[in-house]
Design an enzyme around this catalytic site. Sequence first.
Site, PDB file in Angstrom:
ATOM      1  N   CYS A   7      37.275   2.316  53.275  1.00  0.00           N
ATOM      2  CA  CYS A   7      36.967   0.952  52.850  1.00  0.00           C
ATOM      3  C   CYS A   7      38.258   0.337  52.316  1.00  0.00           C
ATOM      4  O   CYS A   7      39.358   0.815  52.634  1.00  0.00           O
ATOM      5  CB  CYS A   7      35.829   0.913  51.830  1.00  0.00           C
ATOM      6  N   ARG A  13      32.462   1.817  48.466  1.00  0.00           N
ATOM      7  CA  ARG A  13      31.701   2.179  49.665  1.00  0.00           C
ATOM      8  C   ARG A  13      32.112   3.508  50.281  1.00  0.00           C
ATOM      9  O   ARG A  13      31.252   4.333  50.621  1.00  0.00           O
ATOM     10  CB  ARG A  13      31.825   1.068  50.724  1.00  0.00           C
ATOM     11  N   ASP A 120      31.022  -5.591  51.047  1.00  0.00           N
ATOM     12  CA  ASP A 120      31.805  -5.244  49.852  1.00  0.00           C
ATOM     13  C   ASP A 120      30.974  -5.560  48.609  1.00  0.00           C
ATOM     14  O   ASP A 120      30.615  -6.707  48.371  1.00  0.00           O
ATOM     15  CB  ASP A 120      33.089  -6.091  49.879  1.00  0.00           C
TER      16      ASP A 120
HETATM   17  P1  4NP Z   1      35.517  -0.794  48.161  1.00  0.00           P
HETATM   18  O1  4NP Z   1      35.262  -2.001  47.140  1.00  0.00           O
HETATM   19  O2  4NP Z   1      36.475  -1.305  49.221  1.00  0.00           O
HETATM   20  O3  4NP Z   1      34.156  -0.542  48.710  1.00  0.00           O
HETATM   21  O4  4NP Z   1      36.072   0.344  47.351  1.00  0.00           O
HETATM   22  C1  4NP Z   1      36.296  -2.716  46.548  1.00  0.00           C
HETATM   23  C2  4NP Z   1      36.952  -2.185  45.462  1.00  0.00           C
HETATM   24  C3  4NP Z   1      37.966  -2.904  44.834  1.00  0.00           C
HETATM   25  C4  4NP Z   1      38.304  -4.145  45.320  1.00  0.00           C
HETATM   26  C5  4NP Z   1      37.648  -4.683  46.420  1.00  0.00           C
HETATM   27  C6  4NP Z   1      36.643  -3.966  47.036  1.00  0.00           C
HETATM   28  N1  4NP Z   1      39.326  -4.898  44.668  1.00  0.00           N
HETATM   29  O5  4NP Z   1      39.547  -6.045  45.087  1.00  0.00           O
HETATM   30  O6  4NP Z   1      39.937  -4.393  43.709  1.00  0.00           O
END
Ligand code: 4NP
Length: 148
Positions: A7, A13, A120
């Site tokens: 991700c 995720r 997300d």
């Molecule tokens: P992930 O979720 O890609 O599912 O781990 C996110 C975690 C952090 C961020 C964006 C999405 N961020 O912008 O810091």
Amino acid sequence: MKILFVCLGNICRSPMAEGIASHRAREMGVHERIEVDSAGTSGFHSGELADRRTREVLAKHGITLDCRSRQVVMSDFKEFDKILAMDSANLNELRRRCPAEYLHKLALVLTPVGGGDVPDPYYGGPEGFDVNYRQLTQAIDAWLQTLH
Ligand code: 4NP
């Protein structure tokens, strides 16, 4: 068979997918043939534990998770047999970095259940993590049935 879930941040995720896949592989008796890991296209959260909301959803389903965030590295493309992206933005980013000979390893994680994105959940409420859990559980069961 080595599967890498990817991700953006590797805190919401893809660690959830790693935890579910590891748990289901054991339940299905295929854990000796399947290895799972997760990583992020970004390194924003490198070294951090998974988001508390991811760990809480997994805990509700009896899954504990202690992995730390890491960024995708070039050797992942050679090392893993399947590299499963949570959404098309991360799949596109992987395609941009991946050597041509390994492009066939890349896919969207939801492909076996009709495709589309695992949304997300980072800036939303806890219900987004429940939606992610349901989507990922169905898709991972389908992958494990085809891959082991
Ligand atoms: P992930 O979720 O890609 O599912 O781990 C996110 C975690 C952090 C961020 C964006 C999405 N961020 O912008 O810091």
